[in-house]
Design a protein around this motif. Structure first.
Motif, short mmCIF file in Angstrom:
data_model
loop_
_atom_site.label_atom_id
_atom_site.label_comp_id
_atom_site.label_asym_id
_atom_site.label_seq_id
_atom_site.Cartn_x
_atom_site.Cartn_y
_atom_site.Cartn_z
N PHE A 373 0.83 -1.19 0.00
CA PHE A 373 0.00 0.00 0.00
C PHE A 373 0.87 1.26 0.00
CE2 PHE A 373 -3.20 -2.95 1.89
CZ PHE A 373 -4.17 -2.77 0.91
N THR A 374 2.03 1.17 0.61
CA THR A 374 2.94 2.32 0.62
C THR A 374 3.35 2.69 -0.80
OG1 THR A 374 3.80 1.73 2.81
CG2 THR A 374 5.15 3.20 1.46
N ASP A 375 3.74 1.68 -1.59
CA ASP A 375 4.10 1.95 -2.99
C ASP A 375 2.92 2.50 -3.77
OD1 ASP A 375 6.67 1.10 -2.58
OD2 ASP A 375 6.30 -0.96 -3.24
N LEU A 376 1.75 1.88 -3.57
CA LEU A 376 0.57 2.31 -4.30
C LEU A 376 0.22 3.76 -4.00
CD1 LEU A 376 -2.02 1.92 -5.96
CD2 LEU A 376 -3.08 0.90 -3.94
N VAL A 377 0.12 4.10 -2.71
CA VAL A 377 -0.31 5.45 -2.35
C VAL A 377 0.75 6.48 -2.71
CG1 VAL A 377 -1.01 6.93 -0.44
CG2 VAL A 377 -1.85 4.59 -0.55
N ARG A 378 2.03 6.14 -2.55
CA ARG A 378 3.09 7.09 -2.93
C ARG A 378 3.02 7.40 -4.42
NH1 ARG A 378 7.12 8.66 1.02
NH2 ARG A 378 6.19 7.99 2.98
N ILE A 394 -7.17 8.85 -5.22
CA ILE A 394 -7.55 7.56 -4.64
C ILE A 394 -8.93 7.14 -5.16
CG2 ILE A 394 -8.12 6.36 -2.49
CD1 ILE A 394 -6.04 8.15 -1.10
N PHE A 395 -9.86 8.08 -5.19
CA PHE A 395 -11.20 7.82 -5.73
C PHE A 395 -11.13 7.34 -7.18
CE2 PHE A 395 -14.65 9.70 -8.29
CZ PHE A 395 -15.75 9.02 -7.79
N ARG A 396 -10.32 8.01 -7.99
CA ARG A 396 -10.25 7.64 -9.40
C ARG A 396 -9.54 6.30 -9.58
NH1 ARG A 396 -12.21 7.56 -12.77
NH2 ARG A 396 -11.32 8.58 -14.60
N ARG A 437 -8.70 2.80 4.07
CA ARG A 437 -7.33 2.34 4.28
C ARG A 437 -6.35 3.20 3.46
NH1 ARG A 437 -5.09 -3.06 5.28
NH2 ARG A 437 -7.09 -4.04 4.76
N LEU A 438 -6.67 3.42 2.17
CA LEU A 438 -5.77 4.20 1.31
C LEU A 438 -5.70 5.66 1.76
CD1 LEU A 438 -6.69 2.75 -2.20
CD2 LEU A 438 -4.75 2.17 -0.75
N CYS A 439 -6.82 6.20 2.23
CA CYS A 439 -6.80 7.58 2.73
C CYS A 439 -5.87 7.71 3.93
CB CYS A 439 -8.22 8.02 3.11
SG CYS A 439 -9.25 8.48 1.70
N SER A 440 -5.84 6.71 4.80
CA SER A 440 -4.96 6.79 5.97
C SER A 440 -3.50 6.81 5.54
CB SER A 440 -5.23 5.61 6.91
OG SER A 440 -4.76 4.39 6.37
N TYR A 441 -3.14 6.07 4.48
CA TYR A 441 -1.77 6.07 3.98
C TYR A 441 -1.42 7.43 3.36
CZ TYR A 441 -0.73 1.14 4.71
OH TYR A 441 -0.45 -0.09 5.28
N ALA A 442 -2.44 8.17 2.94
CA ALA A 442 -2.21 9.51 2.37
C ALA A 442 -2.32 10.60 3.43
CB ALA A 442 -3.20 9.78 1.24
#
Length: 825
Positions: A373-378, A394-396, A437-442
């Motif tokens: 998830f770190t790679d994805l969100v970065r 993230i939404f898109r 989850r993705l929002c928290s990584y951002a």
């Protein structure tokens, strides 16, 4: 006077025609640009609606500039434009306005419905809506555009831009790489991944245990029942003195009983296993959500701590012209309490094209798989400088990834690329949990909200009494407030470029990723029409509503809001009751700038049946009169019998040229109503069997520039004869009119209709053979129109007419009238 189509204006820069899909505007003095031409006239810098400027010191300068090259006045300078703006701000406000941003109802709209329903429909269902849902007060800071006096329209756009900048200070922050090392975030993720692995192993063990338990339970039962059958069979053989044939019959019966027992027990075992699995899955979803909730909090704490440490020595904000002279709003360390947002979505962004760059990043990232998830969100938020851009990308990504159509390996370990999404495969994680989850990584605060939704299978008037329409969605804290996101409803599929909007692009230019922007940062007063949270505070409304009020709200879809529609009368609910004549009218108002391109359609059927579309052999569509007067489209229903009906209203936005190409039209539902006729004292007769679609001359003006001179309304009261006149604003040819009356063949009425053309005036002369109600269809085509010209509703005339060149062309339906002929008129 014929008005050119709003979406056929010319580009100020290149003077070529600019259509809706590629337009920017209207800007100063209602000018337009192609998106590719929307650049600074001085340096060629690409502009957006938030970064362009006009010359405020020269009224006839309609060009656009960047912030560096826009002409500026000296200190204390006050020119004529400034005086004009001040006068416009002080202009008296009219009481009759169409608020294009509010999607509720309003007190008064000019123009009545065809058929003269009158004031009776002011509260069509006898329900007075709450103010929050019907029409906000004029003191509301959001949704107030479109209320200026007509003399100030030329500066309305500039005022909107000024208002937006004042309402929301879009401060740009440095990306997450500046204050949090990737390795530290990845280390915390690995800790979370181990906890998740342990949880999934626990789920697997529990499922195996339950499966063994069921197998053992039914195996024991099978052995007991089989022993009972065998004992019974042996006893019958032992006590019976029958011959060999009778013994064979007993044996066959015993084998059949064993087979029936096996089938019955297999079916029972499958049902019990399904029931146990469903209960376990519900429990697994609860545990997964709780784990993600805790892990998201830990990730947010890490990001907030590193962010605070960085801010002690460095500024977190980038230099930004919007934040000059203002204190930028810092993102909160702790999640704020739910409260209504201070500004509307429109004040944050006016067009999805503003997110073109971040949308392109999301689409590109979605083409590949990531292991963490770190790679994805970065990859997603690495270049984002605002919280809105982070939530957007993230939404898109979720709406583009189309998680429901993904193929997963059977052995899905957590350290594989697709292992990121194993919760989606196993059904323990939803779009909404993944978005959180993705929002928290951002570094974004996000919650999952549970409640009811008017989803697939819902019909107006249905009560929310069980878990059938339970749903979940998100609220993310961006732009200084909690705002709704519905990734599941916002997601669409990959479609051909001809059928999709222009927003996202993939690697292949012929493909577009279609999605529904309505479900990103949706305003609470629009979101409440489709979603009702179990916790009242998450309505995010100043005046929350009850579940009963939610059930009674009109059943509208996202397209209703996207087209800027609203109800022209107050009091509309999910159920509309007819009067004692079986009549009820639904009136919808559209924005002025959409009048020339919005086309409506409808369908009427019995409420409890999907197949019954006719009554006594007559289509139910002939008991609805659709008409357009000004910016109001009215649907007047005359129920043919007592009972309940479902009225489905559709719409589509196309230019007249697109409408006349002959390609099939794709209408989408904008709203539905349950029409209830409790008592019928008058026998209803169907409308004459004319071409389908709207009644009245508005269609003729929109498609052909044919201006009615004598009759502007769709309903005409005439004597035994009638003259209809139109003025042509562009060359037309080969007019034809057909007369219709219930019970009389069309051919017998043909001799009673004639027409003549003198200069630009065309006159239709009708002599009615008897009193009664008639329908008049008018057909025509443009001079030089191509052969075989059909319209989208297949309403073209079947009569071939010779043109001056000797070629044969099919005429296109132009408009139709409903005429009541009587000696008393």
């Amino acid at each position: 006077m014929y008005r050119p189509n709003f979406y056929e204006s010319t580009c100020l820069r290149c003077s070529e025609t600019v259509y809706q899909v590629d337009r920017v505007g209207p800007l100063k003095d209602f000018t337009f640009f192609h998106s590719g031409c929307f650049k600074c006239v001085h340096c060629g810098t690409k502009l957006t609606l938030k970064t362009y400027f006009n010359n405020q010191h020269k009224q006839d300068d309609k060009e656009v500039y960047c912030s560096s090259h826009v002409p500026k006045s000296g200190p204390g300078h006050l020119d004529q434009t400034s005086v004009g703006i001040r006068q416009a701000l002080n202009a008296p406000r009219t009481n009759k306005f169409v608020n294009e941003q509010i999607r509720g109802t309003r007190t008064e709209v000019d123009g009545g419905s065809a058929g003269g329903l009158g004031s009776r429909q002011s509260t069509p269902n006898g329900y007075g809506g709450r103010g929050e849902l019907s029409s906000p007060s004029q003191n509301d800071s959001d949704y107030k555009y479109g209320r200026f006096d007509a003399s100030a329209l030329h500066i309305a756009h500039a005022l909107k831009q000024t208002e937006i900048q004042k309402a929301y200070n879009k401060a740009r922050e440095k990306p997450i790489d500046f204050y949090l090392a990737r390795e530290e975030q990845a280390h915390l993720e690995m800790k979370h991944r181990k906890e998740e692995d342990d949880l999934y192993r626990k789920f697997a063990r529990k499922r195996e245990e339950e499966d063994r338990k069921i197998q053992n339970e039914f195996q024991d039962e099978w052995e007991r029942e089989l022993q009972r059958l065998t004992h019974k069979f042996e006893k019958e053989l032992a006590t019976s003195r029958r011959n060999r044939d009778e013994a064979n019959i007993l044996t066959l019966r015993h084998e059949q009983q064993k087979e029936d027992l096996e089938k019955n027990m297999t079916l029972r075992r499958s049902k019990k296993k399904e029931s146990i699995t469903r209960k376990m899955l519900e429990h697994e979803r609860y545990e997964t959500a709780a784990l993600v909730d805790r892990q998201s909090s830990e990730m947010l704490e890490l990001i907030s701590a590193r962010r605070s440490e960085y801010m002690q020595s460095e500024s977190i904000f980038l230099d930004d012209e919007f934040s000059e002279g203002a204190v930028p709003i810092e993102y909160p360390l702790n999640a704020p309490v739910p409260a209504p947002p201070a500004v509307s979505k429109f004040q944050i962004y006016t067009d999805p094209i503003e997110f073109e760059d971040v949308d392109r990043i999301a689409i590109s990232v979605a083409q590949e798989d990531q292991k963490t998830f770190t790679d994805l969100v970065r990859q997603l938020v690495g270049r984002c400088t605002t919280d809105i851009e982070k939530a957007r990308t993230i939404f898109r990504w979720i709406t583009v990834k189309n998680l429901n159509a993904m193929h997963f390996d059977d052995d899905l370990r957590g350290d594989t690329p697709m292992g990121l999404l194993r919760g989606i495969k196993y059904g323990t994680e939803s779009y909404h949990v993944l978005f959180k989850r993705l929002c928290s990584y951002a570094g974004l605060h996000c919650v999952v909200i549970k409640g009811y939704s008017k989803s697939a299978g819902y019909q107006p008037g249905v009560k929310f009494q069980d878990s059938r329409f339970r749903n979940s969605w998100n609220a993310v804290y961006v732009a200084g407030a909690w705002r709704f996101v519905q990734c599941n409803w916002g997601a669409r599929h990959l479609v051909n470029a001809k059928e999709a909007p222009k927003q996202g692009r993939g690697k292949n230019d012929s493909l577009r990723y279609e999605y529904d922007d309505h479900y990103f940062l949706t305003d609470p007063r629009e979101f409440i029409y489709e979603f009702y949270p179990l916790q009242e505070e998450w309505q995010l409304l100043k005046r929350p509503i009850t579940l009963r009020e939610f059930e009674n709200l009109p059943f509208v879809r996202s397209l209703f809001f996207r087209y800027g529609l609203h109800f022209a009368d107050e009091g509309y609910g999910a159920v509309v009751f007819t009067d004692d004549t079986g009549a009820a009218t639904v009136r919808i108002a559209m924005p002025t700038d959409m009048q020339s391109c919005l086309i409506f359609h409808y369908n009427l059927k019995f409420y409890d049946s999907d197949e019954e579309l006719s009554y006594d052999g007559v289509s139910l569509k002939r008991f609805v009169m659709q008409s357009v007067i000004g910016n109001i489209v009215a649907f007047r229903v005359h129920a043919p019998c007592s009972g309940a009906f479902l009225l489905d209203i559709f719409a589509n936005a196309v230019t007249p040229q697109e409408y006349l190409t002959g390609e099939p039209m794709k209408f989408k539902s904008v709203c539905k109503f349950k029409i209830c006729c409790e008592e019928l004292q008058t026998v209803m007769v169907p409308l004459p069997d004319c071409a389908s679609g709207e009644w009245g001359p508005t269609k003729a003006t929109r498609l052909f520039g044919l201006i009615p001179i004598t009759h502007q309304d769709p309903l005409i009261f005439a004597g035994r004869s009638l003259d209809l006149q139109f003025r042509m604003s562009r060359p037309l040819t080969d007019f034809m009119a057909t007369l219709h009356k219930n019970g009389i063949e069309e051919k017998k009425l043909a001799k009673y209709v004639t027409h003549s053309t003198l200069d630009d005036i065309v006159t239709f002369i009708i002599n009615f053979p008897e009193e009664g109600q008639y329908g008049l269809d008018i057909y025509t085509r443009e001079l030089g129109a191509p052969q075989h010209h059909y319209n989208n509703n297949n309403n073209s005339s079947n009569n071939n007419n010779n043109s001056s060149s000797g070629e044969k062309h099919l005429l296109t339906h132009c408009c139709k009238y409903l005429i009541n002929s009587s000696k008393r008129n």
